[in-house]
Scaffold this motif. Sequence first.
Motif, PDB file in Angstrom:
ATOM      1  N   UNK A  38       0.826  -1.205   0.000  1.00  0.00           N
ATOM      2  CA  UNK A  38       0.000   0.000   0.000  1.00  0.00           C
ATOM      3  C   UNK A  38       0.856   1.248   0.000  1.00  0.00           C
ATOM      4  N   UNK A  39       0.844   1.958   1.128  1.00  0.00           N
ATOM      5  CA  UNK A  39       1.667   3.156   1.252  1.00  0.00           C
ATOM      6  C   UNK A  39       1.019   4.383   0.657  1.00  0.00           C
ATOM      7  N   UNK A  40       1.818   5.434   0.560  1.00  0.00           N
ATOM      8  CA  UNK A  40       1.396   6.674  -0.094  1.00  0.00           C
ATOM      9  C   UNK A  40       2.421   6.951  -1.177  1.00  0.00           C
ATOM     10  N   UNK A  41       2.181   6.414  -2.358  1.00  0.00           N
ATOM     11  CA  UNK A  41       3.161   6.410  -3.438  1.00  0.00           C
ATOM     12  C   UNK A  41       2.759   7.417  -4.499  1.00  0.00           C
ATOM     13  N   UNK A  42       3.692   8.271  -4.871  1.00  0.00           N
ATOM     14  CA  UNK A  42       3.465   9.240  -5.938  1.00  0.00           C
ATOM     15  C   UNK A  42       4.363   8.892  -7.109  1.00  0.00           C
ATOM     16  N   UNK A  43       3.761   8.668  -8.259  1.00  0.00           N
ATOM     17  CA  UNK A  43       4.535   8.318  -9.449  1.00  0.00           C
ATOM     18  C   UNK A  43       4.355   9.318 -10.579  1.00  0.00           C
ATOM     19  N   UNK A  44       3.388  10.206 -10.441  1.00  0.00           N
ATOM     20  CA  UNK A  44       3.112  11.143 -11.523  1.00  0.00           C
ATOM     21  C   UNK A  44       4.252  12.142 -11.666  1.00  0.00           C
ATOM     22  N   UNK A  45       4.706  12.411 -12.891  1.00  0.00           N
ATOM     23  CA  UNK A  45       5.795  13.382 -13.073  1.00  0.00           C
ATOM     24  C   UNK A  45       5.404  14.762 -12.554  1.00  0.00           C
ATOM     25  N   UNK A  46       6.375  15.473 -12.013  1.00  0.00           N
ATOM     26  CA  UNK A  46       6.154  16.847 -11.548  1.00  0.00           C
ATOM     27  C   UNK A  46       7.174  17.751 -12.201  1.00  0.00           C
ATOM     28  N   UNK A  47       6.800  18.998 -12.354  1.00  0.00           N
ATOM     29  CA  UNK A  47       7.699  19.996 -12.919  1.00  0.00           C
ATOM     30  C   UNK A  47       8.005  21.039 -11.856  1.00  0.00           C
ATOM     31  N   UNK A 218       5.004   9.654   5.370  1.00  0.00           N
ATOM     32  CA  UNK A 218       5.556  10.467   4.291  1.00  0.00           C
ATOM     33  C   UNK A 218       5.276   9.822   2.929  1.00  0.00           C
ATOM     34  N   UNK A 219       5.037  10.657   1.930  1.00  0.00           N
ATOM     35  CA  UNK A 219       4.801  10.186   0.576  1.00  0.00           C
ATOM     36  C   UNK A 219       6.107   9.708  -0.041  1.00  0.00           C
ATOM     37  N   UNK A 265       8.585   7.162   5.724  1.00  0.00           N
ATOM     38  CA  UNK A 265       7.653   6.254   5.041  1.00  0.00           C
ATOM     39  C   UNK A 265       7.813   4.802   5.477  1.00  0.00           C
ATOM     40  N   UNK A 266       8.885   4.490   6.196  1.00  0.00           N
ATOM     41  CA  UNK A 266       9.014   3.135   6.736  1.00  0.00           C
ATOM     42  C   UNK A 266       8.249   2.990   8.057  1.00  0.00           C
ATOM     43  N   UNK A 267       7.749   4.120   8.578  1.00  0.00           N
ATOM     44  CA  UNK A 267       6.982   4.123   9.813  1.00  0.00           C
ATOM     45  C   UNK A 267       5.542   4.543   9.517  1.00  0.00           C
ATOM     46  N   UNK A 268       4.711   4.487  10.542  1.00  0.00           N
ATOM     47  CA  UNK A 268       3.304   4.832  10.382  1.00  0.00           C
ATOM     48  C   UNK A 268       2.812   5.469  11.669  1.00  0.00           C
ATOM     49  N   UNK A 269       2.269   6.677  11.568  1.00  0.00           N
ATOM     50  CA  UNK A 269       1.696   7.331  12.728  1.00  0.00           C
ATOM     51  C   UNK A 269       0.189   7.097  12.754  1.00  0.00           C
TER      52      UNK A 269
END
Length: 389
Positions: A38-47, A218-219, A265-269
Amino acid sequence: MPRRTGLLLICLALAACQRPEPVTHGMVIEEAGSPQEGGAISTEPVKVAPARPDTRRPPKTPILEPIRPATSVKRDVDWSPLELTAGTASISCELDYVALGDGEPLAKLDHDGVRAALAPCAQGGVARLRYKGKITGEFGSLVERVTRVADELGIGKRVLDVDSAGGQVEDAIQAGDFIAESRWTIWVREGAICHSACVFILSAGDTRMIAGQVGIHRIIRMSSTATTRAELNAELRVVYERVSDYLERNGAAVAVADLMMAVPNRSLRLLTADELQLYGLDGVNPAQDDLDRLRLMRKCGEDFVSRRDSFARAFDKRCKQPDTDLDALNACGLALRTDFGFPDNTCPAESPLSEFDRDTATLTPPKNRQSGPQAVTAKSPPKQGDGDS
């Protein structure tokens, strides 16, 4: 005078040694699952725009590209072949999951398949979509298809019963914007989780009922080409700006995005019940509530809105107890609302927890259930402070 000065210096030295203990406010940190879970993963390109040429006073933050507007809920649904590879889904026309389970698996996701699964729910006007898995584009398509067919069948009460460790940030935001315009109640029941990107789905619901875990971190920028911390932070700042904008338009506190930045991101609050309330992630969605108050004032009258507000306060005080499962939470609310004249004869469908009403002229909590941790009954008067004050 020298003696007084010496004593003063000694006192200051002792005070400096006695540092206050850090305040944690009940913060709970757990180990997070892998990105595959799962996680909070961002893959979309950013400028990220280049820094200003004036190197003597560089800007504190990079200039961000404009935020993309929210995807319109009016767009046509894509009915191309779809298979859920990152989760499972089922449809139930009943909300009593303890006694009646989660309904039938949603095996066929074409229009005819979804319609066949939802057709039995048309008579009661209530459907519950149980989803367990990652938040992906497939999940967003699933919710869109179920919503569209529910609209066709006149099923106005929709419950998303979710259990997810997170997934893709951009997919969660797109699905959340659709959910925000489609009148969904979201459940995170006991034993279930809503972690990472799932929190964006949670923030979009009209009403949120939580008995399970909600956690953030964290993302992760999986597609990043950054080679320095500054470059990675510049990319993340663009993503977090999008996240903050999304949270704000859907009634959640932008402080959630700040909290995410501070948790590896290896932890979880895990968010406490008080934090869920504070950040607008539990109960009635603040943004939707503003719209509903105006609409209900015109349709149902000022007295209705006043009683509705009083019920909401009483529900928070009397039903939301630690370690209460969602079934007991619902039963407590069903019994409690009769004290405030709900379901209302004039506006039964607008009454709190109306998704439980098959016959709006009568009200019975789920059979053989206690009505919550304090065994509230329909005959018990509201406690002092539960009403308008």
